[in-house]
Design a protein around this motif. Structure first.
Motif, PDB file in Angstrom:
ATOM      1  N   UNK A   1      -4.913  -2.013  59.896  1.00 15.12           N
ATOM      2  CA  UNK A   1      -4.311  -1.510  61.148  1.00 15.12           C
ATOM      3  C   UNK A   1      -5.337  -0.693  61.931  1.00 15.12           C
ATOM      4  N   UNK A   2      -5.933   0.314  61.289  1.00 16.14           N
ATOM      5  CA  UNK A   2      -6.955   1.148  61.944  1.00 16.14           C
ATOM      6  C   UNK A   2      -8.241   1.111  61.114  1.00 16.14           C
ATOM      7  N   UNK A   3      -8.976  -0.010  61.121  1.00 18.08           N
ATOM      8  CA  UNK A   3     -10.198  -0.038  60.308  1.00 18.08           C
ATOM      9  C   UNK A   3     -11.230   0.984  60.795  1.00 18.08           C
ATOM     10  N   UNK A   4     -11.071   1.473  62.053  1.00 20.41           N
ATOM     11  CA  UNK A   4     -12.024   2.467  62.571  1.00 20.41           C
ATOM     12  C   UNK A   4     -11.456   3.879  62.568  1.00 20.41           C
ATOM     13  N   UNK A   5     -10.390   4.117  61.822  1.00 18.58           N
ATOM     14  CA  UNK A   5      -9.808   5.472  61.795  1.00 18.58           C
ATOM     15  C   UNK A   5     -10.881   6.482  61.405  1.00 18.58           C
ATOM     16  N   UNK A   6     -10.858   7.623  62.081  1.00 16.57           N
ATOM     17  CA  UNK A   6     -11.880   8.649  61.849  1.00 16.57           C
ATOM     18  C   UNK A   6     -11.689   9.316  60.494  1.00 16.57           C
ATOM     19  N   UNK A   7     -10.436   9.297  59.979  1.00 16.72           N
ATOM     20  CA  UNK A   7     -10.195   9.847  58.637  1.00 16.72           C
ATOM     21  C   UNK A   7      -9.265   8.897  57.883  1.00 16.72           C
ATOM     22  N   UNK A   8      -9.684   8.514  56.671  1.00 14.64           N
ATOM     23  CA  UNK A   8      -8.857   7.656  55.814  1.00 14.64           C
ATOM     24  C   UNK A   8      -8.655   8.375  54.485  1.00 14.64           C
ATOM     25  N   UNK A   9      -7.387   8.470  54.099  1.00 14.19           N
ATOM     26  CA  UNK A   9      -7.068   9.102  52.816  1.00 14.19           C
ATOM     27  C   UNK A   9      -6.352   8.071  51.963  1.00 14.19           C
ATOM     28  N   UNK A  10      -6.758   7.941  50.695  1.00 13.93           N
ATOM     29  CA  UNK A  10      -6.075   7.035  49.760  1.00 13.93           C
ATOM     30  C   UNK A  10      -5.429   7.900  48.695  1.00 13.93           C
ATOM     31  N   UNK A  11      -4.085   7.841  48.622  1.00  7.93           N
ATOM     32  CA  UNK A  11      -3.373   8.731  47.696  1.00  7.93           C
ATOM     33  C   UNK A  11      -2.887   8.007  46.461  1.00  7.93           C
ATOM     34  N   UNK A  12      -2.931   8.714  45.363  1.00 10.26           N
ATOM     35  CA  UNK A  12      -2.435   8.153  44.122  1.00 10.26           C
ATOM     36  C   UNK A  12      -1.894   9.274  43.234  1.00 10.26           C
ATOM     37  N   UNK A  13      -1.068   8.884  42.253  1.00 12.60           N
ATOM     38  CA  UNK A  13      -0.565   9.824  41.230  1.00 12.60           C
ATOM     39  C   UNK A  13      -0.051   8.963  40.089  1.00 12.60           C
ATOM     40  N   UNK A  14       0.091   9.556  38.903  1.00 12.84           N
ATOM     41  CA  UNK A  14       0.574   8.790  37.746  1.00 12.84           C
ATOM     42  C   UNK A  14       1.970   8.226  38.029  1.00 12.84           C
TER      43      UNK A  14
END
Ligand code: DC
Length: 229
Positions: free
Chosen positions: A138-151
């Motif tokens: 969607x936004x391959x040029x986003x200025x900030x990308x966060x990838x979240x995970x948890x158990x």
């Protein structure tokens, strides 16, 4: 005036992407978009109209008739999802929708329909968007990308508490965990736009983080990215 940026938040089901995205949007005075809710709204409409997963002819007719919008509701300080003017926030969180949304999100015409709308919302910047393919598609040029995970076990317990708080008392931990694991597998292994960490995304594993710690960390990334824009 400081420049506005787009913030992409991707990650597994129920790891608090929406909660974090809302906190960032509120602190920065940005728009918050929950793209999972958009896939859920399409799924809900298909169930309502009795359109099956392989009925692409009817689905293609249905999509242009759907107007999905979000509105902040002051009573619960929450963004509700509206479909053609009706508040469907509660309905789209039901297990009926949760069990069907992953296969629906694999259908290419559904993805094309929703991704186009998401990209239009991002044109003016100042958007925090959460989903599975925001940083990659969607936004391959986003200025900030966060990838979240948890158990998975921690995510299932959090989701169960949320469902119970909303009055879904009959649901069990095992059902929620199974739904999460099934969706993680399906979302990560589909051929079109699978859940993937963008190369330039920052990973936040919040299994051992409090909400306050997580928010502070993400806000510091956001301020840094805005400073660089
Ligand atoms: O974030 P969520 O659990 O409400 O998302 C519901 C489903 O929609 C999830 O199984 C994956 C799918 N989805 C997607 O394929 N792409 C997105 N950008 C957001 C959600």
């Amino acid at each position: 005036m400081t420049k506005k940026i787009n913030i992409a938040i991707d990650g597994y089901s129920s790891c608090g992407k929406g909660t974090l995205a809302k906190v960032l949007a509120k602190s920065l005075n940005y728009i918050f978009i929950d793209t999972g809710a958009m896939y859920r709204a399409v799924t809900y409409a298909m169930i309502q109209k009795g359109i099956g997963l392989d009925n692409l002819v009817e689905l293609e007719k249905l999509l242009p008739s759907l107007s999905i919008t979000f509105k902040h509701i002051p009573e619960d300080d929450f963004y509700h999802t509206f479909l053609n003017g009706n508040d469907i926030e509660n309905e789209i969180r039901s297990m009926a929708v949760s069990n069907l949304v992953s296969p629906v999100s694999k259908i290419q015409i559904v993805r094309d329909f929703l991704v186009k709308q998401q990209q239009e919302i991002g044109l003016n910047k100042g958007v925090v968007m959460d989903g599975r393919d925001i940083g990659t598609v969607v936004f391959p040029n986003a200025e900030l990308k966060i990838f979240m995970t948890a158990k998975a076990e921690i995510r299932a317990q959090r989701r169960l508490n949320e469902l119970k708080e909303n009055g879904n008392l009959s649901i069990t931990y095992e059902e929620v965990l199974k739904n999460l694991n099934d969706r993680d597998y399906s979302d990560s292994n589909r051929s079109n736009s699978p859940l993937l960490k963008a190369e330039d995304a920052i990973v936040i594993d919040n299994s051992e983080l409090s909400k306050a710690e997580q928010n502070e960390l993400a806000l510091s990334f956001a301020h840094k990215a805005i400073g660089k824009a």
